[in-house]
Design an enzyme around this catalytic site. Structure first.
Site: not given
Length: 329
Positions: A58, A149, A183
C-alpha cells in the site's frame, strides 16, 4: 532481495496453475521516480521467476505518511506540516500524465500483471488532494482499475482523501478472477462482498507493512472467500529515509528498528498459510497457485453462490467516479 519460493504440494495442472509474486520492498521515501525504478526492477525479478502476477504494498509510491504521528501532525495550520504535505503532493503519482507508462510497458513485455499501491494525485478532483490508490495493470500493459481507498484510517485522514466505489472491480487472470483492497478496507465486509459478488477467487490485500495486520486478517478472508489471499506489505527501516527527508530527525527520534516490518504472506483457500509472513527484510515471495483447490473448498461453502441468499440480503454498489461538478456544454 531474498527470493522465497513456496514448496509445491501435489500435482498442479498447467490449466489450473498461476504463478504469483509478492514484492516486499521499501520505497525511496518521498521520491516517486526513484521508487518507480525500484518497482520496475522488482517486476523484472518477478518475471524472471516465471510470475504471471506481481503485487506491491500500500502507498509504496512514494511511501506511507510515517511523519504524521511522529511530528505533531494534527497541529492545525502548522507551517511544518504544510511544507511536508506540499512535498508529498508533489511526489504523487499522476496516472493521466503517464507516470506509470514505464510499468505498463514492462507488464506488456513480460506478460505479467501488476497490482501496485500508489499515492494518486487526481486531476479529476483538482489535483491538490492525495488518494491511497491500488492500480491494476494487466498482462497486456493496460490499466484495468484504479481503486481509491474508501476510508483512510485514523491519522491517514490528515494526508489522504476518501475515495469512491469506481475501482471495486475484478479481473480475469488465466483461470482465476482477482480483486484487491487497501489495508483496513479488508476489514470492511461490504467492500469484500462487492468483490466476492463478481466471482473473485484470488484476493489481493495490500498494507503499508506490519505483521500485526497480516498474522490473522488474511486467514479469515481466505476462509470466508474459499480462495487464495495475497497479503503484500511494504518495508520501512530508518536507513530507508533519504538523508534530506523533511523532518527526518523527528521521524526517527523514537529509535524504532522498523517503521514497517513487512509481514507479507500467502494463504490458501483452506485458511492456512502457503507462505508464512516474511518479516524484517526485503523479499520476493513466489508461489504456484492451484485453482482446483478453490473449486474443491467451495463444495461446501460458496459465499456468492449456493450459500448466498439474494432473496433475503443483497448489496447495492455505486461504482460511479465521484466529482464535485458535472459540466454540460
Amino acid at each position: 532481495m531474498d527470493v522465497v519460493v513456496a514448496p509445491e504440494t501435489g500435482n498442479i495442472s498447467d490449466q489450473d496453475a498461476l504463478t504469483v509474486a509478492l514484492a516486499q520492498i521499501a520505497p525511496v521515501w518521498l521520491r516517486r521516480d526513484e521508487t518507480l525504478a525500484k518497482v520496475a526492477a522488482s517486476v523484472e525479478a518477478a518475471a524472471a521467476q516465471g510470475a504471471q502476477l506481481v503485487v506491491f504494498g500500500e502507498a509504496l509510491v512514494p511511501g506511507y505518511p510515517f511523519w504524521i504521528e511522529r511530528t505533531d501532525g494534527a497541529r492545525f495550520d502548522d507551517p511544518r506540516q504544510k511544507a511536508i504535505f506540499a512535498e508529498y503532493l508533489d511526489q504523487g503519482v499522476v496516472i493521466e500524465r503517464g507516470d506509470l507508462a514505464g510499468l505498463c510497458d514492462l507488464a506488456r513485455r513480460h506478460a505479467i500483471a501488476i497490482y501496485l499501491g500508489v499515492m494518486e494525485r487526481a486531476p479529476d478532483r483538482g489535483g491538490s488532494s492525495l488518494y491511497c490508490t491500488l492500480v491494476y495493470i494487466d498482462a497486456e500493459g493496460r490499466i484495468g482499475s484504479v481503486h481509491r481507498k474508501l476510508q483512510p484510517t485514523y491519522e491517514e485522514r490528515l494526508a489522504w482523501a476518501p475515495g469512491d466505489g469506481h475501482g471495486l472491480r475484478v479481473h480475469d487472470l488465466h483461470r482465476f478472477r482477482v480483486g484487491g483492497l487497501n489495508c483496513y478496507e479488508n476489514w470492511m465486509p461490504l467492500s469484500r462482498a462487492a468483490l466476492y459478488a463478481q466471482g473473485e477467487d484470488l484476493h489481493v490485500s495490500v498494507w503499508p507493512g506490519g505483521l500485526h495486520n497480516t498474522c490473522d486478517i488474511p486467514l479469515f478472508i481466505a476462509k470466508e472467500l474459499r480462495g487464495y489471499v495475497l497479503a503484500c506489505s511494504s518495508l520501512m527501516r530508518p536507513g530507508d529515509f533519504p538523508k534530506d527527508t523533511p523532518l527526518r530527525a523527528e521521524i526517527l527520534a523514537d529509535g524504532a528498528e522498523f517503521h514497517a516490518n513487512g509481514g507479507s504472506t500467502i494463504v490458501g483457500p483452506d485458511g492456512r498459510f502457503v507462505v508464512e509472513p516474511v518479516v524484517g527484510r526485503e523479499a520476493l515471495i513466489v508461489a504456484r497457485l492451484d485453482h482446483a483447490r478453490v473449486r474443491g473448498e467451495r463444495q461446501n461453502f460458496d459465499v456468492a453462490g449456493h450459500y448466498s441468499r439474494p432473496d433475503v440480503t443483497r448489496l447495492v454498489v455505486d461504482r460511479r467516479r465521484r466529482g464535485i461538478a458535472e459540466f454540460v456544454d
